[in-house]
Design an enzyme around this catalytic site. Structure first.
Site, PDB file in Angstrom:
ATOM      1  N   LYS A  47       6.224  10.448 -24.714  1.00 10.39           N
ATOM      2  CA  LYS A  47       6.965  11.417 -23.901  1.00 10.39           C
ATOM      3  C   LYS A  47       7.382  12.610 -24.757  1.00 10.39           C
ATOM      4  O   LYS A  47       7.775  12.449 -25.921  1.00 10.39           O
ATOM      5  CB  LYS A  47       8.197  10.722 -23.306  1.00 10.39           C
ATOM      6  CG  LYS A  47       8.942  11.533 -22.244  1.00 10.39           C
ATOM      7  CD  LYS A  47      10.103  10.719 -21.666  1.00 10.39           C
ATOM      8  CE  LYS A  47      10.895  11.480 -20.619  1.00 10.39           C
ATOM      9  NZ  LYS A  47      12.045  10.684 -20.120  1.00 10.39           N
ATOM     10  N   SER A  67      12.439  10.964 -15.037  1.00  9.37           N
ATOM     11  CA  SER A  67      11.857  12.122 -15.692  1.00  9.37           C
ATOM     12  C   SER A  67      10.533  11.832 -16.389  1.00  9.37           C
ATOM     13  O   SER A  67       9.742  12.742 -16.627  1.00  9.37           O
ATOM     14  CB  SER A  67      12.842  12.689 -16.715  1.00  9.37           C
ATOM     15  OG  SER A  67      13.082  11.763 -17.765  1.00  9.37           O
ATOM     16  N   SER A  70      14.724   6.843 -16.001  1.00  9.15           N
ATOM     17  CA  SER A  70      13.493   7.614 -16.231  1.00  9.15           C
ATOM     18  C   SER A  70      12.312   6.840 -16.787  1.00  9.15           C
ATOM     19  O   SER A  70      11.211   7.382 -16.858  1.00  9.15           O
ATOM     20  CB  SER A  70      13.782   8.797 -17.146  1.00  9.15           C
ATOM     21  OG  SER A  70      14.490   9.763 -16.424  1.00  9.15           O
TER      22      SER A  70
HETATM   23  N1  GLN Z   1      16.856  10.887 -12.687  1.00  8.34           N
HETATM   24  C1  GLN Z   1      18.019  10.728 -13.528  1.00  8.34           C
HETATM   25  C2  GLN Z   1      18.571  12.085 -13.866  1.00  8.34           C
HETATM   26  O1  GLN Z   1      18.089  13.030 -13.351  1.00  8.34           O
HETATM   27  C3  GLN Z   1      17.656   9.955 -14.751  1.00  8.34           C
HETATM   28  C4  GLN Z   1      17.093  10.771 -15.826  1.00  8.34           C
HETATM   29  C5  GLN Z   1      16.733   9.985 -17.039  1.00  8.34           C
HETATM   30  O2  GLN Z   1      16.793   8.757 -17.056  1.00  8.34           O
HETATM   31  N2  GLN Z   1      16.400  10.715 -18.089  1.00  8.34           N
HETATM   32  O3  GLN Z   1      19.470  12.237 -14.620  1.00  8.34           O
END
Ligand code: GLN
Length: 505
Positions: free
Chosen positions: A79, A154, A178
């Site tokens: 990532k 994400s 994410s």
């Molecule tokens: N979707 C969640 C957010 O927008 C989780 C993001 C993540 O785990 N990096 O914060």
């Protein structure tokens, strides 16, 4: 024959037996990327040359009789929030466009030391804020099951890369879901280890008290093999746990739930969860019962406030972490338009205006507000207290059961663009994953079938107490085997074929 459909464990076996070389395996995956990534957009940067160099080096060392790590020579995607020396790292943001880190993150070092060829960096929501990868400054990633759908976020790039057979392994990070939610909507396996289980050194921080890196794979055993490699103590991260990695590989091989007490969290299901998601979840519960697990319903009443708590703590920490993108130290710098001799403040403001996307700005503003004097106690302080209540709910639940389960995400993959104008409905995607981050406990998502109504993958989440990550793998691998017996092949092999460039030629 191409090696792209093999699991990491199978590739590792073939490498050890001398049936294939790492150079061949790596080339197979680079070819697959060339064929499908124009449509999927899982990768922001590729390092084919670097990956092949690592592969050839591993092949030479193996030929010389050196003892290698079991995953040596198995390619991986990382990532784009993880620092990789010499490879552009942007965290999906315009503000870091072209930034080449001068050092490797802890886990990049681990991967390199073990000889895993790094194929490239995967797409993500900007600074890991989002549930669809649509907040990437470089265009969304597309779900390999249906290119018009989101791959989750994400870490949609990592999940899509693994789901589209572009990489057998990937690294994700999970601050609120994410790793797990993208895994759920792409039919892959994703694990968020216990907080502190994998060093955060060299990750571009979103919310430091929640961030955790972990594996994205197509099988539970593969996730365990990768977890074992990247886990463990690192003195460069003050929150890194100084204890041995839980016996995750052993647990994945054990795969036995008989006599285990499994709790269903009442608050993580029911209304608001898609019918097809609930149906697949209920079936999985039946399978676990048949395999000898004892199923108990447990209640975690404070989970009702998890989302609100998270969306105060996360923006607060993010606003502080993102202050370092000031046009002076990294990446983008733009002068304010039409100002002849701008001050440093004017350059900072203009750069942050141009370099950050809307979601990032929204969270910086919320976080700054929540931390401002006069509001700090009311917002940030209260959120921290509720966070403790959520951790206590988990602690009470784990007095009754060994693991907890729930659907990973309330819905299957939604259509690209369908939630972009509605941040709240995007945030709700993580309603089931966020509590684990707030409490620092580990979670795993694995595919449990496709929803009747849309034919898209459904994920089931397993949660365990801190440092009992091995339990996730035991339950996950047991369920995976039961489902395999039922389906006759892994779920992902039922995904519609991507039209590859060769095919359209
Ligand atoms: N979707 C969640 C957010 O927008 C989780 C993001 C993540 O785990 N990096 O914060």
């Amino acid at each position: 024959m191409s090696t792209i459909r093999l699991s990491a464990a199978e590739i590792a076996e073939k490498l050890a037996a001398g049936e294939v070389s790492s150079a061949e395996v790596t080339q197979d995956h680079l070819d697959r990327i060339a064929a499908v990534d124009g449509d999927v957009n899982a990768f922001l940067a590729l390092d084919g040359e670097g990956a092949l160099e690592t592969a050839r080096d591993v092949d030479a060392r193996r030929a010389a009789g050196e003892t290698l790590h079991p995953l040596a020579g198995v390619p991986i995607a990382v990532k784009d929030v993880v620092a990789t020396e010499g490879i552009v790292t942007t965290a999906g943001s315009r503000i870091l466009e072209g930034w080449v880190p001068p050092y490797d993150a802890f886990l990049t070092r681990r991967l390199r030391a073990a000889g895993l060829p790094i194929l490239g960096k995967t797409n993500m929501d900007e600074f890991a804020m989002g549930s669809s990868t649509e907040h990437s400054a470089y265009g969304p990633t597309h779900n390999p099951w249906d290119l018009d759908r989101i791959p989750g976020g994400s870490g949609g790039g990592s999940a899509a890369a693994v789901g589209a057979y572009e990489a057998p392994l990937a690294i994700g990070t999970d601050t609120g879901g994410s790793i797990r939610q993208p895994a759920a909507v792409t039919g892959t396996v994703g694990v968020k280890p216990t907080y502190g289980g994998v060093s955060r050194y060299g990750l571009i921080a979103l919310a430091s008290s929640l961030d955790q890196a972990g594996p994205v794979t197509r099988s539970v055993l593969d996730a365990a093999l990768l977890h074992e490699l990247i886990g463990g103590h690192d003195p460069l991260d003050s929150t890194s746990i100084d204890a041995p990695v839980p016996p995750v590989v052993e647990a994945a091989r054990r795969a036995d739930v008989s006599g285990l007490r499994i709790g269903i969290v009442r608050e993580l299901g029911g209304e608001g969860y898609q019918a097809g998601v609930r149906a697949r979840f209920d079936e999985a519960v039946t399978l676990l019962t048949k395999a000898g697990a004892e199923i108990v319903e447990v209640s975690c009443p404070s989970f009702e406030y998890a989302l609100s708590t998270y969306y105060l703590i996360l923006p607060a920490e993010a606003s502080s972490n993102l202050a370092k993108f000031d046009a002076m130290r990294y990446g983008l710098r733009v002068g304010p338009h039409g100002v002849a001799d701008p001050s440093a403040e004017q350059v900072m403001a203009a750069t942050r205006e141009a370099g950050f996307g809307d979601e990032v700005k929204r969270r910086i503003i919320i976080g700054t507000y929540a931390l401002s004097s006069g509001y700090y106690d009311a917002y940030y302080g209260s959120a921290q207290k509720v966070r403790t209540l959520i951790a206590q709910d988990f602690a009470r639940a784990f007095e009754q059961v060994d693991v907890l389960i729930s659907p990973t995400s309330p819905t299957t993959a939604f259509r690209l663009g369908s939630k972009l104008d509605d941040p709240m409905s995007m945030y709700l995607q993580d309603v089931a994953t966020i509590p684990a981050n707030l409490a620092g406990i580990p979670g795993l998502s694995l595919p449990v079938g496709v929803a009747e109504e849309d034919g898209l993958p459904v994920g089931l989440q397993v949660l365990a107490p801190a440092m009992a990550d091995d339990r996730l793998y035991n339950v996950g691998a047991a369920l995976e085997r039961l489902l395999l017996e039922q389906w006759g092949a892994p779920l992902l092999s039922k995904a519609p074929e991507l039209a590859t460039k060769e095919a359209t030629k």
